[in-house]
Scaffold this motif. Structure first.
Motif, mmCIF file in Angstrom:
data_model
loop_
_atom_site.group_PDB
_atom_site.id
_atom_site.type_symbol
_atom_site.label_atom_id
_atom_site.label_comp_id
_atom_site.label_asym_id
_atom_site.label_seq_id
_atom_site.Cartn_x
_atom_site.Cartn_y
_atom_site.Cartn_z
ATOM 1 N N GLY A 115 0.728 -1.053 0.127
ATOM 2 C CA GLY A 115 0.045 -0.034 -0.035
ATOM 3 C C GLY A 115 0.945 1.068 0.019
ATOM 4 N N ALA A 116 0.113 2.581 -0.262
ATOM 5 C CA ALA A 116 0.526 3.526 -0.349
ATOM 6 C C ALA A 116 1.172 4.101 1.191
ATOM 7 C CB ALA A 116 -0.077 4.818 -0.875
ATOM 8 N N ASP A 117 2.410 4.667 1.306
ATOM 9 C CA ASP A 117 2.834 4.922 2.804
ATOM 10 C C ASP A 117 2.097 5.739 3.305
ATOM 11 O OD1 ASP A 117 4.919 2.870 2.580
ATOM 12 O OD2 ASP A 117 6.186 4.239 1.680
ATOM 13 N N GLY A 118 1.351 5.960 4.502
ATOM 14 C CA GLY A 118 0.748 6.790 4.864
ATOM 15 C C GLY A 118 -0.016 6.437 6.359
ATOM 16 N N ASP A 119 -0.926 7.161 6.983
ATOM 17 C CA ASP A 119 -1.697 6.754 7.759
ATOM 18 C C ASP A 119 -2.289 5.663 8.084
ATOM 19 O OD1 ASP A 119 -0.632 9.051 9.078
ATOM 20 O OD2 ASP A 119 -2.472 10.500 8.840
ATOM 21 N N PHE A 120 -3.062 5.269 7.129
ATOM 22 C CA PHE A 120 -3.905 3.948 6.966
ATOM 23 C C PHE A 120 -2.854 2.663 7.107
ATOM 24 C CE2 PHE A 120 -6.729 0.663 4.784
ATOM 25 C CZ PHE A 120 -7.466 0.698 5.878
ATOM 26 N N ALA A 124 -0.221 -1.618 12.720
ATOM 27 C CA ALA A 124 -0.208 -1.537 14.037
ATOM 28 C C ALA A 124 -1.436 -2.655 14.470
ATOM 29 C CB ALA A 124 -0.668 -0.186 14.571
ATOM 30 N N LYS A 125 -2.394 -2.868 13.660
ATOM 31 C CA LYS A 125 -3.361 -3.693 13.973
ATOM 32 C C LYS A 125 -2.668 -5.389 14.041
ATOM 33 C CE LYS A 125 -7.481 -1.547 13.303
ATOM 34 N NZ LYS A 125 -8.881 -1.231 12.340
ATOM 35 N N CYS A 126 -1.687 -5.418 12.885
ATOM 36 C CA CYS A 126 -1.151 -6.850 12.744
ATOM 37 C C CYS A 126 -0.310 -7.133 13.915
ATOM 38 C CB CYS A 126 -0.207 -6.781 11.633
ATOM 39 S SG CYS A 126 -1.282 -6.738 9.986
ATOM 40 N N ILE A 127 0.561 -5.976 14.422
ATOM 41 C CA ILE A 127 1.634 -6.055 15.455
ATOM 42 C C ILE A 127 0.649 -6.442 16.776
ATOM 43 C CG2 ILE A 127 3.004 -4.771 16.926
ATOM 44 C CD1 ILE A 127 4.305 -5.332 14.360
ATOM 45 N N GLU A 128 -0.414 -5.919 16.911
ATOM 46 C CA GLU A 128 -1.261 -5.982 18.213
ATOM 47 C C GLU A 128 -1.775 -7.503 17.962
ATOM 48 O OE1 GLU A 128 -4.188 -2.938 18.422
ATOM 49 O OE2 GLU A 128 -2.857 -1.455 18.219
ATOM 50 N N GLY A 129 -2.202 -7.945 16.685
ATOM 51 C CA GLY A 129 -3.004 -9.011 16.637
ATOM 52 C C GLY A 129 -2.188 -10.379 16.565
ATOM 53 N N THR A 178 3.295 -20.450 4.555
ATOM 54 C CA THR A 178 2.109 -19.815 4.349
ATOM 55 C C THR A 178 2.317 -18.231 3.875
ATOM 56 O OG1 THR A 178 0.696 -21.208 5.627
ATOM 57 C CG2 THR A 178 -0.464 -19.455 4.632
ATOM 58 N N VAL A 179 1.931 -17.877 3.076
ATOM 59 C CA VAL A 179 1.992 -16.232 2.674
ATOM 60 C C VAL A 179 0.856 -15.595 2.416
ATOM 61 C CG1 VAL A 179 3.348 -14.412 1.176
ATOM 62 C CG2 VAL A 179 4.392 -16.878 1.528
ATOM 63 N N VAL A 180 0.533 -14.594 3.143
ATOM 64 C CA VAL A 180 -0.689 -13.832 3.352
ATOM 65 C C VAL A 180 -0.318 -12.432 2.657
ATOM 66 C CG1 VAL A 180 -2.350 -12.794 4.698
ATOM 67 C CG2 VAL A 180 -1.630 -15.115 5.281
ATOM 68 N N GLY A 181 -1.189 -11.979 1.714
ATOM 69 C CA GLY A 181 -0.903 -10.767 1.213
ATOM 70 C C GLY A 181 -2.128 -9.629 1.904
ATOM 71 N N ILE A 182 -1.601 -8.598 2.398
ATOM 72 C CA ILE A 182 -2.632 -7.494 2.882
ATOM 73 C C ILE A 182 -2.605 -6.112 2.146
ATOM 74 C CG2 ILE A 182 -3.603 -6.366 4.913
ATOM 75 C CD1 ILE A 182 -2.553 -8.445 6.652
ATOM 76 N N TYR A 183 -3.270 -5.831 1.319
ATOM 77 C CA TYR A 183 -3.319 -4.423 0.647
ATOM 78 C C TYR A 183 -4.255 -3.387 1.345
ATOM 79 C CZ TYR A 183 -4.367 -1.656 -3.306
ATOM 80 O OH TYR A 183 -4.303 -0.188 -4.277
ATOM 81 N N ALA A 184 -3.584 -2.502 2.020
ATOM 82 C CA ALA A 184 -4.047 -1.359 2.433
ATOM 83 C C ALA A 184 -4.340 -0.374 1.477
ATOM 84 C CB ALA A 184 -3.056 -0.653 3.615
ATOM 85 N N LYS A 185 -5.592 -0.354 0.977
ATOM 86 C CA LYS A 185 -6.002 0.353 -0.057
ATOM 87 C C LYS A 185 -6.742 1.654 0.359
ATOM 88 C CE LYS A 185 -8.686 0.220 -4.382
ATOM 89 N NZ LYS A 185 -9.291 -0.552 -5.249
ATOM 90 N N VAL A 186 -6.065 2.865 -0.214
ATOM 91 C CA VAL A 186 -6.671 4.123 0.021
ATOM 92 C C VAL A 186 -7.060 4.861 -1.122
ATOM 93 C CG1 VAL A 186 -5.264 4.413 2.014
ATOM 94 C CG2 VAL A 186 -4.359 5.248 -0.086
#
Length: 159
Positions: free
Chosen positions: A32-37, A43-48, A105-113
């Motif tokens: 994803g694009a580097d930004g707040d989202f 942060a949710k990944c680190i917490e989870g 296992t490889v998981v992709g997460i796209y933080a889309k804005v």
């Protein structure tokens, strides 16, 4: 939020699967694009996920760190920089490297804005640069290619 190649539809659900169900160790690639989202999703990944191994301060995951994490069956989070997220070859190479290092296992997460509205002469250089990164990723959106699971987490806009 859109789910591809998975019955999992939320970030929370995929993090739960990573903790409880998926063959370990798991490699997570955050695009994803580097930004707040993107920082929020990070942060949710680190917490989870307890004991999640992630990028060094310079943005890299050293082979030594990954090898040690694989040996300890720890999950790894590779955060791809914005322009790298827009490059299909770099995304694919990251997935192959993780697999070659022993990730099961490889998981992709796209933080889309969405792009920010730009007003001539009134928008900051940072906003213009952010929109360039978003546009670059939109030209080559991350896909499920080579991934075991892939989800798109979309920023919710107010209003």
């Amino acid at each position: 939020m859109k789910c591809i190649q998975s019955r999992v539809c939320t970030l929370e659900e995929i993090l739960k699967m990573i903790r409880e169900d998926l063959p370990q160790p798991v490699g997570i690639v955050l695009f994803g694009a580097d930004g707040d989202f993107k920082k929020e999703v990070y942060a949710k990944c680190i917490e989870g996920i307890p004991n999640l191994v992630t990028n060094n301060e310079d943005g890299s995951l050293s082979l030594r760190i990954v090898s040690r994490a694989v040996g300890a069956r720890q999950s790894i989070l590779e955060v791809m920089e914005g322009y790298a997220s827009a490059n299909h070859n770099m995304r694919h190479q990251t997935v192959l490297t993780l697999r070659n290092l022993g990730i099961k296992t490889v998981v992709g997460i796209y933080a889309k804005v969405e792009k920010e509205p730009i007003r001539p002469l009134m928008s900051s250089l940072e906003k213009v640069e952010f929109d360039k990164r978003v546009a670059a990723i939109e030209q080559s959106n991350p896909t499920a290619d080579g991934l075991d699971y892939f989800i798109v987490v979309e920023e919710e806009k107010e209003g």
